[in-house]
Write an enzyme that holds these catalytic residues in place. Structure first.
Site, PDB file in Angstrom:
ATOM      1  N   GLU A 105       0.820  -1.201   0.000  1.00  0.00           N
ATOM      2  CA  GLU A 105       0.000   0.000   0.000  1.00  0.00           C
ATOM      3  C   GLU A 105       0.858   1.256   0.000  1.00  0.00           C
ATOM      4  OE1 GLU A 105      -4.204  -1.396   1.872  1.00  0.00           O
ATOM      5  OE2 GLU A 105      -2.712  -0.696   3.296  1.00  0.00           O
ATOM      6  N   CYS A 118       3.444   8.353   1.441  1.00  0.00           N
ATOM      7  CA  CYS A 118       3.971   7.352   2.369  1.00  0.00           C
ATOM      8  C   CYS A 118       4.223   6.069   1.572  1.00  0.00           C
ATOM      9  CB  CYS A 118       2.952   7.124   3.484  1.00  0.00           C
ATOM     10  SG  CYS A 118       3.516   5.975   4.741  1.00  0.00           S
ATOM     11  N   CYS A 125       6.520  -7.061   7.026  1.00  0.00           N
ATOM     12  CA  CYS A 125       7.641  -6.587   7.835  1.00  0.00           C
ATOM     13  C   CYS A 125       8.057  -7.690   8.793  1.00  0.00           C
ATOM     14  CB  CYS A 125       7.233  -5.338   8.628  1.00  0.00           C
ATOM     15  SG  CYS A 125       8.610  -4.510   9.447  1.00  0.00           S
ATOM     16  N   CYS A 129       7.001  -5.505  15.772  1.00  0.00           N
ATOM     17  CA  CYS A 129       6.699  -4.540  16.836  1.00  0.00           C
ATOM     18  C   CYS A 129       5.294  -4.864  17.337  1.00  0.00           C
ATOM     19  CB  CYS A 129       6.761  -3.110  16.308  1.00  0.00           C
ATOM     20  SG  CYS A 129       8.402  -2.659  15.679  1.00  0.00           S
ATOM     21  N   CYS A 132       2.101  -3.013  16.087  1.00  0.00           N
ATOM     22  CA  CYS A 132       1.953  -2.805  14.637  1.00  0.00           C
ATOM     23  C   CYS A 132       1.343  -4.034  13.981  1.00  0.00           C
ATOM     24  CB  CYS A 132       3.304  -2.490  14.018  1.00  0.00           C
ATOM     25  SG  CYS A 132       3.219  -2.177  12.245  1.00  0.00           S
ATOM     26  N   CYS A 354      -0.951   4.235  10.282  1.00  0.00           N
ATOM     27  CA  CYS A 354       0.330   3.700  10.733  1.00  0.00           C
ATOM     28  C   CYS A 354       0.084   2.324  11.320  1.00  0.00           C
ATOM     29  CB  CYS A 354       0.905   4.543  11.868  1.00  0.00           C
ATOM     30  SG  CYS A 354       1.414   6.171  11.423  1.00  0.00           S
TER      31      CYS A 354
HETATM   32  N1  SAH Z   1       9.905   0.048   9.992  1.00  0.00           N
HETATM   33  C1  SAH Z   1      10.024   1.498   9.915  1.00  0.00           C
HETATM   34  C2  SAH Z   1       9.060   2.088   8.909  1.00  0.00           C
HETATM   35  C3  SAH Z   1       7.590   1.977   9.283  1.00  0.00           C
HETATM   36  S1  SAH Z   1       7.074   3.530   9.827  1.00  0.00           S
HETATM   37  C4  SAH Z   1       9.866   2.076  11.294  1.00  0.00           C
HETATM   38  O1  SAH Z   1       9.543   1.320  12.217  1.00  0.00           O
HETATM   39  O2  SAH Z   1      10.104   3.261  11.473  1.00  0.00           O
HETATM   40  C5  SAH Z   1       5.519   3.216  10.498  1.00  0.00           C
HETATM   41  C6  SAH Z   1       5.315   4.007  11.766  1.00  0.00           C
HETATM   42  O3  SAH Z   1       4.019   3.705  12.282  1.00  0.00           O
HETATM   43  C7  SAH Z   1       6.311   3.633  12.829  1.00  0.00           C
HETATM   44  O4  SAH Z   1       6.717   4.747  13.567  1.00  0.00           O
HETATM   45  C8  SAH Z   1       5.471   2.708  13.679  1.00  0.00           C
HETATM   46  O5  SAH Z   1       6.003   2.589  14.943  1.00  0.00           O
HETATM   47  C9  SAH Z   1       4.123   3.368  13.639  1.00  0.00           C
HETATM   48  N2  SAH Z   1       3.045   2.470  14.038  1.00  0.00           N
HETATM   49  C10 SAH Z   1       2.988   1.143  13.869  1.00  0.00           C
HETATM   50  N3  SAH Z   1       1.852   0.637  14.366  1.00  0.00           N
HETATM   51  C11 SAH Z   1       1.144   1.660  14.839  1.00  0.00           C
HETATM   52  C12 SAH Z   1      -0.124   1.764  15.468  1.00  0.00           C
HETATM   53  N4  SAH Z   1      -0.885   0.696  15.676  1.00  0.00           N
HETATM   54  N5  SAH Z   1      -0.542   2.994  15.823  1.00  0.00           N
HETATM   55  C13 SAH Z   1       0.208   4.084  15.576  1.00  0.00           C
HETATM   56  N6  SAH Z   1       1.413   4.047  14.987  1.00  0.00           N
HETATM   57  C14 SAH Z   1       1.886   2.847  14.629  1.00  0.00           C
END
Ligand code: SAH
Length: 382
Positions: A105, A118, A125, A129, A132, A354
């Site tokens: 996406e 974006c 991935c 995390c 996420c 995100c």
């Molecule tokens: N892997 C890289 C690029 C992804 S950026 C990184 O971790 O930076 C995506 C962003 O969205 C990251 O800052 C991640 O921590 C955030 N994110 C992931 N899941 C989320 C959620 N459920 N709510 C809000 N932000 C989230």
């Protein structure tokens, strides 16, 4: 309410290799292979990346015969649009189908007089995390340079942004904050960014590009030295104990190492601050003590802190912090002299959040789930 998603009918993939995604050296090699002079490669570059031409026949500076033989051998393909959704607030999300059936996406987040795209760097991935949803997907592979550059080309096509405008761009900025960890696909991401930054093509300058990482420490220095783009760090916790749990990559590269790498980031200055992303998780990382520890952790770094209200997803083991807790946290960081914007949700109605990319579209298609609350990536524009 949003417009109904447009479901495109799958077309067979073009058998001709696409020139989209090739860098200058590769394009020169293709041109040489056809027995043509090097200046033809520069002409092609201009048509492909400055004008966004999708049809060789339109390349009027190139001799007709050559146009025809190019068209015989090559395509100028973009990723296939599987779904194209628009939010009431203007956020737009494309679900893109790749040649092997994988999907990614790409999200456009417009703001007044500018806008961020974006971009994804991987299918899925591997980082897992805990907050996420993308990290719960099993299918993961690196994107190719063509697939990364293709996301930008496709968005430019859709927004009618060719030839590369001098200013007033709808896509003024690029954030590598889509699916994937860009520093696990560094060489390819670097190659794609060089194509995107080239001043005679797409021409989005390094100042307008932000690479976000969960903290692949050994690669951070190279990003600064070789690419010079802005850096964002997905921090989310201020102790190793908490960060080990919610960002497992921390077990490999703990906070002290991460912060040392950020302090040494070439080019970081007050004019070019490092962004720390911080997802607000209720009773996990949102106390006043956490905020004070955060301030100590980033002391001396030209930085700003993006506070992202957690986007919930089904089965997520967290809740979003209360508005009061977020405001309290923001005040402490702000009083210490760091900009600490709280990101307001955007694109809720199209699942463009995100941490929710791809998984959201899977859900949407499976059962036409509607109304899940999601936000767009925090501070795409910095
Ligand atoms: N892997 C890289 C690029 C992804 S950026 C990184 O971790 O930076 C995506 C962003 O969205 C990251 O800052 C991640 O921590 C955030 N994110 C992931 N899941 C989320 C959620 N459920 N709510 C809000 N932000 C989230």
């Amino acid at each position: 309410m949003t417009a109904a998603p447009l479901l495109a009918v799958a077309e067979p993939a073009d058998a001709r290799p696409s020139l989209v995604g090739l860098d200058r050296a590769e394009l020169a090699a293709e041109v040489a292979r056809l027995g043509e002079k090097p200046f033809r490669a520069r002409q092609l570059w201009h048509w492909i990346y400055f004008r966004g031409t999708t049809d060789f026949a339109a390349m009027t500076t190139i001799a007709k015969g050559l146009r025809a033989s190019l068209a015989e051998r090559y395509a100028l393909a973009r990723p296939r649009v599987v779904m194209d959704q628009r939010s009431v607030d203007g956020t737009r999300k494309w679900l893109l189908g790749l040649d092997d059936g994988c999907e990614i996406e790409t999200v456009h987040i417009p703001e007044e007089n500018r806008g961020a795209l974006c971009v994804s760097s991987q299918v899925g991935c591997t980082l897992t995390c805990r907050f996420c949803h993308t990290g719960t997907q099993t299918l993961v592979r690196d994107l190719s340079a063509a697939e990364i550059v293709g996301q930008v080309m496709l968005a430019r096509d859709a927004l009618g942004e060719w030839p590369s405008p001098k200013d007033g761009r709808l896509i003024s900025n690029i954030v590598l904050m889509g699916m994937g960890e860009p520093l696990y696909n560094y060489d390819t991401v670097a190659k794609a960014l060089r194509v995107i930054m080239d001043a005679e093509g797409i021409a989005i300058s390094r100042r307008k590009i932000t690479l976000s990482t969960a903290g692949v420490v050994p690669m951070i220095k190279r990003v600064g030295e070789e690419l010079g783009v802005s850096l964002a760090i997905s921090l989310h916790a201020v102790t190793d104990e908490v960060r080990d749990r919610i960002v497992p990559l921390n077990r490999k590269y703990p906070l002290a190492e991460l912060m040392a790498a950020v302090r040494d980031y070439p080019g970081a200055s007050n004019a070019r601050r490092v962004t720390f992303e911080y997802v607000m998780l209720k009773d996990v990382n949102d106390s006043p003590a956490d905020a004070k520890a955060l301030v100590r952790l980033i002391a001396g770094i030209p930085a700003k802190v993006n506070l992202i209200p957690f986007n919930p997803w089904p089965g997520a083991p967290f809740e979003c912090s209360t508005a009061a807790a977020i405001a309290r946290f923001a005040r402490i960081v702000n009083d210490a002299g760091y900009a600490s914007p709280v990101r307001t949700p955007r694109g809720r109605d199209i699942l463009a959040a995100c941490g929710q990319l791809r998984s959201a579209s899977e859900r949407l298609r499976k059962s036409a789930v509607r109304g899940a609350a999601v936000d767009t990536p925090a501070s795409p524009l910095g």
